[in-house]
Write an enzyme that holds these catalytic residues in place. Sequence first.
Site, PDB file in Angstrom:
ATOM      1  N   ASP A 301     162.057  24.284 -47.076  1.00 17.62           N
ATOM      2  CA  ASP A 301     163.483  24.600 -47.172  1.00 17.62           C
ATOM      3  C   ASP A 301     164.046  25.084 -45.832  1.00 17.62           C
ATOM      4  OD1 ASP A 301     165.904  24.897 -48.418  1.00 17.62           O
ATOM      5  OD2 ASP A 301     165.248  26.432 -49.833  1.00 17.62           O
ATOM      6  N   ASP A 361     172.920  23.601 -54.017  1.00 17.17           N
ATOM      7  CA  ASP A 361     172.273  24.153 -55.212  1.00 17.17           C
ATOM      8  C   ASP A 361     173.177  24.004 -56.436  1.00 17.17           C
ATOM      9  OD1 ASP A 361     170.584  25.028 -53.217  1.00 17.17           O
ATOM     10  OD2 ASP A 361     170.331  27.033 -54.051  1.00 17.17           O
TER      11      ASP A 361
HETATM   12  C1  9PG Z   1     165.578  29.925 -52.268  1.00 18.77           C
HETATM   13  C2  9PG Z   1     166.608  28.844 -52.447  1.00 18.77           C
HETATM   14  C3  9PG Z   1     166.126  27.718 -53.394  1.00 18.77           C
HETATM   15  C4  9PG Z   1     167.145  26.602 -53.421  1.00 18.77           C
HETATM   16  C5  9PG Z   1     167.390  26.117 -52.007  1.00 18.77           C
HETATM   17  C6  9PG Z   1     167.847  27.267 -51.140  1.00 18.77           C
HETATM   18  O1  9PG Z   1     173.620  28.842 -47.671  1.00 18.77           O
HETATM   19  N1  9PG Z   1     172.932  29.676 -48.295  1.00 18.77           N
HETATM   20  O2  9PG Z   1     173.106  30.915 -48.209  1.00 18.77           O
HETATM   21  C7  9PG Z   1     171.916  29.174 -49.125  1.00 18.77           C
HETATM   22  C8  9PG Z   1     171.015  30.054 -49.710  1.00 18.77           C
HETATM   23  C9  9PG Z   1     170.042  29.573 -50.548  1.00 18.77           C
HETATM   24  C10 9PG Z   1     169.982  28.224 -50.781  1.00 18.77           C
HETATM   25  C11 9PG Z   1     170.864  27.366 -50.205  1.00 18.77           C
HETATM   26  C12 9PG Z   1     171.836  27.840 -49.363  1.00 18.77           C
HETATM   27  O3  9PG Z   1     169.049  27.739 -51.640  1.00 18.77           O
HETATM   28  O4  9PG Z   1     168.356  25.097 -51.973  1.00 18.77           O
HETATM   29  O5  9PG Z   1     166.688  25.525 -54.207  1.00 18.77           O
HETATM   30  O6  9PG Z   1     164.870  27.217 -52.983  1.00 18.77           O
HETATM   31  O7  9PG Z   1     166.885  28.308 -51.156  1.00 18.77           O
HETATM   32  O8  9PG Z   1     166.050  30.929 -51.421  1.00 18.77           O
END
Ligand code: 9PG
Length: 483
Positions: A301, A361
């Site tokens: 990720d 997400d």
């Molecule tokens: C775990 C998550 C999950 C999820 C991923 C990802 O931009 N943001 O602040 C942001 C935070 C979390 C995020 C996506 C964007 O989710 O897509 O499935 O694994 O991390 O922390």
Amino acid sequence: MQIQGYDFHISASRLEETLGGYLLSGKTVQIGHPFGRTMFFKQGWQSWSEAAWVSLKENPKPILPPERRPQCDDPAYALSPVHSGSGLGGIEGYDGRMLFLGALRPGARIEADRLSLKGFGEHEIEWFLAYGETGEVLARYAELLATTLGARAQQPAPRVWCSWYSYYSDISEGLMLQTIAGLRGLPFEVLQIDDGWQQNMGDWEPNHKFPSGMRTIALRAQSQGLTPGLWLAPFIARPSSKLFKEHPDWFLRDEKGDLVPAGINWGGFYALDVTLPGVQNWLRNLIQTVRGWGYRYLKLDFLYAAALPGHRHAGEAREDAYREALRIIREAAGDEVYILACGAPIIASLGLVDGLRIGPDVAPYWDNEDRRVFLHDPTGPSAYNALRTSLHRLWLKPLVHTDPDVVYFRTRYNLLNPAQRAVLQDLALVAGFKATSDPPEWLDGEEREQLKAWLEANPPVEQTGPYTFKIGEREVDFSSWLE
Ligand code: 9PG
């Protein structure tokens, strides 16, 4: 030059005909078009970035707040007054067909305005140019990308249980063992532990909630016929991590020597300079370690971080640096380990990963209006944002397993109504990737049966229009959900 009856003014250093269009070369190529302020087929940079048809009649609006931009889309173009996208793009012609330009290698950008479609990159690039039906043009582009970058979507995608969208980071060894037991009788292939097991972003060792270590859960999953899966964000670290404290010189900095911010969650985090030999060795070790614990499905990720603008040791173009790091990871993991790339630059990941998240997400609610409308940010968690971007990335299906994120069958802790839950379930069927985070204990008897039937079903899927599909005998139309 005349293509399909329209006059286009093409500037490129080379032009030759190919099946379904033309191959162009040039660091910059430009196609003058007669269509004015029409619709632009935008493809955002990484998994969470917007992919959609947007109108050239309105100017692009920068995402707010500014600190969030690095994790939403390519920050180098966050303030661009021109509509743009990553790798490929198209504009709608008078007859509803599309003028399309797509790069055949990573590191390219597309800009569109009322007079032209322009492609440019950090170096000489080969491009595919076409005018035709959107579906046909994208299918031909995917075919060409398979020859230049490779494709890895031969087997059907595994059915995945993922811990994120129910427990979020509140996971523990006990909870995971309980979940594994509860999944008995449901046809999943992967049990994937998400964020919450590690000591810190950067310190990829189990925390106090996993006292027996990660191997225990992997073994228990395996004994039940499940492939153990683990979430990692291998290219980022928080300043509080041991990794950062021990190796502050491993992190990406700008020309002034200041650290490049990679995002704002967890109080902010930074990106590794993946061109440093020390970092590359550390990456190899990390992947071999989790492999050694028994994990054969890795959800990697926040991968965009390795390709952020910055000053790199090797001076490589940023998407080339990213791709090389991904190649090192693939080599360390071996060919049989399933790699799901998330928050990942789309084009630069192709050929090296098995699965690719193709949208932001999901969430157990429909819209994230505050962020989407008032902060101009279509990347916030919501069923709607995930649906919209994922539908515009399905052209990737011949190249990689396209993951539109999880679906819900539970009604517990869920604001989605039955029709909204069903639209996500159908999206997963057309994308060809089935996953959920519903804990078995949260499902009532009927919900569990519905989940089981959905996991077992394997209906043929046929695309019949831009947003219409035949799933088995059912006609499914997503267009009314896009407003
Ligand atoms: C775990 C998550 C999950 C999820 C991923 C990802 O931009 N943001 O602040 C942001 C935070 C979390 C995020 C996506 C964007 O989710 O897509 O499935 O694994 O991390 O922390």
